[in-house]
Motif scaffolding. Structure first.
Motif, PDB file in Angstrom:
ATOM      1  N   TYR A  19       0.500   9.862   5.585  1.00  0.00           N
ATOM      2  CA  TYR A  19       1.039  11.085   4.980  1.00  0.00           C
ATOM      3  C   TYR A  19       1.026  10.996   3.460  1.00  0.00           C
ATOM      4  CZ  TYR A  19       4.412  14.391   3.281  1.00  0.00           C
ATOM      5  OH  TYR A  19       5.015  15.374   2.570  1.00  0.00           O
TER       6      TYR A  19
ATOM      7  N   ILE B 175      -2.433  11.658   2.053  1.00  0.00           N
ATOM      8  CA  ILE B 175      -2.771  13.082   2.028  1.00  0.00           C
ATOM      9  C   ILE B 175      -2.011  13.793   0.909  1.00  0.00           C
ATOM     10  CG2 ILE B 175      -2.662  15.223   3.335  1.00  0.00           C
ATOM     11  CD1 ILE B 175      -4.566  13.326   4.524  1.00  0.00           C
ATOM     12  N   LYS B 176      -0.732  13.453   0.811  1.00  0.00           N
ATOM     13  CA  LYS B 176       0.101  14.164  -0.161  1.00  0.00           C
ATOM     14  C   LYS B 176      -0.404  13.914  -1.575  1.00  0.00           C
ATOM     15  CE  LYS B 176       4.797  14.596  -1.753  1.00  0.00           C
ATOM     16  NZ  LYS B 176       6.061  13.868  -1.929  1.00  0.00           N
TER      17      LYS B 176
ATOM     18  N   ALA C 147      -3.509  15.720  -2.300  1.00  0.00           N
ATOM     19  CA  ALA C 147      -3.249  17.147  -2.508  1.00  0.00           C
ATOM     20  C   ALA C 147      -2.660  17.396  -3.892  1.00  0.00           C
ATOM     21  CB  ALA C 147      -2.304  17.666  -1.422  1.00  0.00           C
TER      22      ALA C 147
END
Lengths: 256, 151
Positions: free
Chosen positions: B97, B100-101, B104
């Motif tokens: 996670y 991905i964060k 982003a």
């Protein structure tokens, strides 16, 4: 004499058909390839086809009986889901066949009607399962006890979205993407309204039922058992799933 | 200590919850939960004594592989039924996670740090599985040879 030969031919056809059907069900339910090959070969050998050959991939099975008159049979596999009970059932049936408790006709009949023989958990129980995975893993991964119930509910919603979109859209990556958007959005909204404590933890928990754990494990196993077609194919399947989930969360983080 | 007991219970239920999602047979649910708890305990003990990322996940994966083969033998069910739920508490969800964060958010250096952790953890678990399978194959070989089956 000729009658006898035709009967033998019919029998061989039936065996081939049963083998391909068993393999199809196992691959469609998420079994690893070495087990599929193993089961098919065992059925064929128990039925008397000593020189049978099988070539199984993620999208289809080719099998030849090794007998001149019969030739080969092809089975195509279009969609794959996870249904461990079917894998267990096929395994059980092949054991019973090996022990001569059922004959090949009964075996084939059971495989055709496997959907009636195998029970599925009702949707509410599956949803509770998704909630359990989400809620408990927040505690295990992040030591975050206060967010247990919020994550439980967010995970349930994420799974419901995934489940229903899978029925109506039939593109798994798209439903994973939208489910991830819902999980991210709900987590951020919950934190903004003071229900949750840490949005990051809630998202991690809520995603866990959707994470492609089985394809990843199977990919490694298939590749290592020497099946260089199915291993990488499964790896790509898992990678696209992971990317879909990632994009979903990224969009939720951006807009909420 | 309190949190530790809560975590153990949580791991058990996470195994059962994942079993519900992938439609495990009813008879296998409880055992799947126990497999998950055992492997996580091994992971927990090692991460708190040796530390690091590789060793705990390797031995966690090894435990799943060995326990699920033994259980599959006793219950006469395929071993994949038990190692899938066992894997759930070891999956590097938090690191994935964070990767991905940070991608982003445009924080690529941090993202690559987390990404390498994910790859490292997944690789260690997979290696544990392989070694478990190897041990199992050797065990079968020894069984056959000791029976005099010369094959």
């Amino acid at each position: 004499m000729a009658d006898n030969a035709t009967r033998q031919e019919n029998y061989d056809h039936l065996v081939l058909n049963t083998c391909v059907l068993a393999g199809r069900i196992m691959i469609e339910s998420g079994s690893e390839m070495s087990r599929v090959n193993d089961t098919i070969m065992r059925i064929a050998q128990n039925a008397g086809l000593k020189d049978a050959q099988v070539y199984a991939t993620l999208t289809g099975i080719i099998m030849s009986g090794g007998v001149k008159e019969v030739g080969a049979e092809v089975g195509s596999i279009d969609k794959r889901a996870f249904d461990m009970e079917k894998v267990a059932k096929v395994n059980e049936l092949s054991r019973e066949y090996a022990a001569k408790k059922i004959d090949i006709y009964q075996f084939r009949d059971d495989l055709i009607h496997i959907n009636d023989l195998v029970a599925t958990f009702p949707l509410w129980l599956q949803t509770v399962g998704a909630g359990l995975v989400s809620g408990t893993l927040v505690v295990v991964f992040q030591n975050n006890l206060p967010d247990f119930w919020v994550t439980f509910i967010v995970g349930m919603f994420g799974w419901l979205v995934y489940y229903f979109l899978n029925i109506y859209i039939q593109i798994r990556f798209l439903s994973e993407f939208l489910a991830a958007v819902v999980v991210g959005a709900l987590a951020l909204i919950a934190v903004k309204n003071g229900i949750g404590v840490k949005a990051d933890d809630i998202i991690i928990g809520g995603m866990m039922p959707l994470v492609p754990g089985i394809p990843l494990t199977n990919a490694v196993r298939d590749a290592l058992s020497g099946n260089l077609i199915s291993g990488p194919a499964r790896g790509i399947e898992a990678l696209i799933s992971a990317c879909a989930l990632g994009f979903g969360v990224a969009i939720a983080l951006h807009f909420f | 200590m309190n949190l530790f007991i809560i975590k153990c219970i949580c791991v058990y239920f996470s195994g059962i919850g994942f079993g519900l999602i992938v439609n495990l047979p009813h008879r296998a649910l409880n055992v799947a939960g126990i497999t998950a708890t055992l492997s996580w305990l091994v992971y927990y003990v090692i991460i708190n004594t040796w530390g690091g990322l590789g060793a705990p996940n390797f031995f966690g994966g090894l435990t799943i592989g060995l326990v699920s083969v033994v259980v599959a033998h006793i219950k006469k069910m395929p071993s994949i039924l038990f190692d899938v739920p066992g894997l759930v508490p070891l999956v590097p969800g938090g690191q994935a996670y964070n990767t991905i964060k940070n991608f982003a958010l445009g924080d690529y250096r941090v993202a690559f740090n987390y990404l390498s952790e994910v790859v490292w953890i997944a690789g260690s678990i997979a290696l544990g599985f392989i070694v478990a399978e190897l041990i199992n194959k050797i065990r079968i070989k020894i069984k056959y040879v000791s029976r005099g089956w010369d094959k």
